[in-house]
Design an enzyme around this catalytic site. Sequence first.
Site, mmCIF file in Angstrom:
data_model
loop_
_atom_site.group_PDB
_atom_site.id
_atom_site.type_symbol
_atom_site.label_atom_id
_atom_site.label_comp_id
_atom_site.label_asym_id
_atom_site.label_seq_id
_atom_site.Cartn_x
_atom_site.Cartn_y
_atom_site.Cartn_z
ATOM 1 N N CYS A 2 -16.829 -17.730 -24.340
ATOM 2 C CA CYS A 2 -16.688 -18.394 -23.054
ATOM 3 C C CYS A 2 -15.302 -18.083 -22.491
ATOM 4 C CB CYS A 2 -16.862 -19.901 -23.212
ATOM 5 S SG CYS A 2 -18.382 -20.360 -24.059
ATOM 6 N N ARG A 27 -17.044 -13.046 -19.790
ATOM 7 C CA ARG A 27 -17.096 -13.683 -21.110
ATOM 8 C C ARG A 27 -18.220 -14.711 -21.217
ATOM 9 N NH1 ARG A 27 -11.840 -12.864 -23.674
ATOM 10 N NH2 ARG A 27 -12.471 -14.382 -25.228
ATOM 11 N N TRP A 75 -20.924 -19.310 -22.086
ATOM 12 C CA TRP A 75 -22.003 -18.570 -22.734
ATOM 13 C C TRP A 75 -22.582 -19.528 -23.765
ATOM 14 C CZ3 TRP A 75 -23.342 -16.951 -27.667
ATOM 15 C CH2 TRP A 75 -24.311 -15.943 -27.752
ATOM 16 N N ASN A 101 -14.082 -23.011 -26.373
ATOM 17 C CA ASN A 101 -14.726 -21.749 -26.730
ATOM 18 C C ASN A 101 -14.821 -21.714 -28.244
ATOM 19 O OD1 ASN A 101 -15.702 -19.158 -26.896
ATOM 20 N ND2 ASN A 101 -13.813 -18.147 -26.262
ATOM 21 N N GLY A 102 -16.010 -21.414 -28.777
ATOM 22 C CA GLY A 102 -16.183 -21.372 -30.222
ATOM 23 C C GLY A 102 -17.340 -22.245 -30.657
ATOM 24 N N GLU A 487 -26.220 4.759 -29.321
ATOM 25 C CA GLU A 487 -25.421 4.151 -28.257
ATOM 26 C C GLU A 487 -26.138 4.229 -26.910
ATOM 27 O OE1 GLU A 487 -22.206 2.404 -26.136
ATOM 28 O OE2 GLU A 487 -23.028 2.252 -28.157
ATOM 29 N N LYS A 491 -27.196 0.966 -24.645
ATOM 30 C CA LYS A 491 -26.795 0.771 -23.252
ATOM 31 C C LYS A 491 -28.000 0.439 -22.383
ATOM 32 C CE LYS A 491 -22.739 0.730 -23.575
ATOM 33 N NZ LYS A 491 -23.035 0.246 -24.848
ATOM 34 N N GLU A 494 -29.327 -3.098 -23.142
ATOM 35 C CA GLU A 494 -28.372 -4.132 -22.768
ATOM 36 C C GLU A 494 -28.469 -4.499 -21.290
ATOM 37 O OE1 GLU A 494 -24.305 -4.030 -25.388
ATOM 38 O OE2 GLU A 494 -24.641 -2.342 -24.043
ATOM 39 N N HIS A 510 -41.430 10.215 -39.194
ATOM 40 C CA HIS A 510 -41.645 9.155 -40.175
ATOM 41 C C HIS A 510 -41.890 7.816 -39.482
ATOM 42 C CE1 HIS A 510 -40.573 11.853 -43.466
ATOM 43 N NE2 HIS A 510 -39.600 12.297 -42.688
ATOM 44 N N LYS A 609 -18.897 -10.485 -23.193
ATOM 45 C CA LYS A 609 -18.036 -9.354 -23.542
ATOM 46 C C LYS A 609 -17.341 -9.533 -24.879
ATOM 47 C CE LYS A 609 -16.133 -5.427 -22.586
ATOM 48 N NZ LYS A 609 -16.991 -4.240 -22.559
#
Length: 614
Positions: A2, A27, A75, A101-102, A487, A491, A494, A510, A609
């Site tokens: 957050c 955030r 968040w 935050n946490g 990656e 992306k 996301e 496979h 983030k």
Amino acid sequence: MCGIVGYLGKRDAFPILIKGLRRLEYRGYDSSGVALINGGSDLNVYKSKGKVDNLCEYCNDKDVSGTVGIAHTRWATHGEPSSRNAHPHYSESRRLAIIHNGIIENYADIKSKLQQKGVHFQSDTDTEVLVQLVEYIMTRKQLPLLEAVQVALYQVIGAYAIAILDKEDPDQIIAARKQSPLVVGIGDDEFFLGSDASPIVEYTDKVVYLEDGNIAVIRRGEELHVVSILGQEQELNIRKIDIDLGQIEKGGFPHFMLKEIFEQPECLTNCMRGRVNVEADHVTLSALIDYRRQLLQAKRIVIVACGTSWHAGLIGKQIIETLCRIPVEVEYASEFRYRNPVVTKDDVVVAISQSGETADTLAAIQLAKQKGAFIYGICNAIGSSIPRATDTGTYIHVGPEIGVASTKAFTGQVTVLTMFALALAEAKGTVVREEYLKIVKGLSEIPERIREVLETNDRVKDLARTFTYAHNFLYLGRGFSYPVALEGALKLKEISYIHAEGYPAAEMKHGPIALIDSDMPVVVIATHNGMYEKVLSNIQEIKARQGRIIALVSKGDKTISQIADEVIELPDVQECLEPLVATIPLQLLAYHVAVCKGKNVDQPRNLAKSVTVE
């Protein structure tokens, strides 16, 4: 995960808090709120579900006066996103307000005990439990706020960055941290709070990064005062920050993500400045000079990271093993910290994190330290927790990355890992001089090669429209290109919410080959390297099953261009440097597909983030 903002001074707090929330919205952005103490010592809390714009609209007809306040963009962890669960939270008497935050891990036990004592709760959050506990201690033990906070924090288990207002003491903010970042900015008779420096840099360049277990007492007309939870005085370490305000603005681009993609040539130039010499025949990293013995004597390197940083680590593994001839393992930090890994004093543990605050990576560092390993950090955020927790390391110096989906930080991490491998290999004598010079020169030219790739933006934008319909994507690569496939897939999912998976191309047979049909786009990294013929065979297998192929090929390729449905040409670079150019069109593809689908590119749902919780 957050965003925390605070202000105490002589100006109106509300505009400063709102601007700070906008800077920190990457955030967390499922709800936001402010708490202000006005001239009459009223403590007003306003909060709203959704983005900061919703909060501003809600506050249009509210009393937002006051020169002290705290604000938060959330968040969600405990309790669904809603105005009810948004921060700040009042204590039961409405004397106190808190932002946090946490995660308070033992909140349920504390909440149950407080309820038994008659305390009533208004939200589902762990945060409200903390402010209720503080007020209960203040009332029951007749303690001032600071001492009550110390007692309360001694009882809680978990991670936190908090800021608390007390309407009966309107000239004070109490702030504390443990395993979650908190920065205090020091101005001219004013103070600022932030989860990072971005909401502070506009007003002052002097900051104090709170250490774990410390509490900041911010009081009007007094110097900043820092104590531990146990009440021990702490020495102030005031640092000067150097962040260009323009780096945290969009600069004419429609989204931060696109801006940050296009910044990569300049960012990687900055990353290499002073490290790759102007003749492009030598790499110097201060860590390799200062800690030469520890690094040369390492029997093994263990890379710990999460998400995109883990993908960078996979590339680092290949280039370090290739050049340095030392075994490298790459671990998810979240798994490493919980599985009693075999780590010894002969190991070097390399921790990679853009934010420098990733909770799992920090915990992995602590575990490795306990086992005697030497810790090397690779990080972007100067002054963050990971650089302070490691023995040495290297900043990537790509500037603030605001878009949630990492772009320039990824290429910066790969660049630093490449420089690390080159410097270590030269020191160990494990690389032929001719090969060393060739790679160093090629690395120095990467910014120009990326500029060439960025010229494909319009081409990628056009083909993105074709594939916006897709529900699934497959990304394939081999060797150095396999982590790039991972990656690229990350992306896309996301920011566009399309399911995508990355695989080593040879593993397609496979299992994943069963998914391929005319509705399945397959992105294949097929540059002209040692694996070219093998990847060509994979492409023919895909085509035989009507798969739609988007191929990344070397400039001038004639063979795959005849087979693939869409082709993006890449400039020729050394094989170990290909990830730095091949990842660019995959970033652009994800971006343009998401834009075509109308998604919020910079703030994708459910993501934030800086991952400061488990």
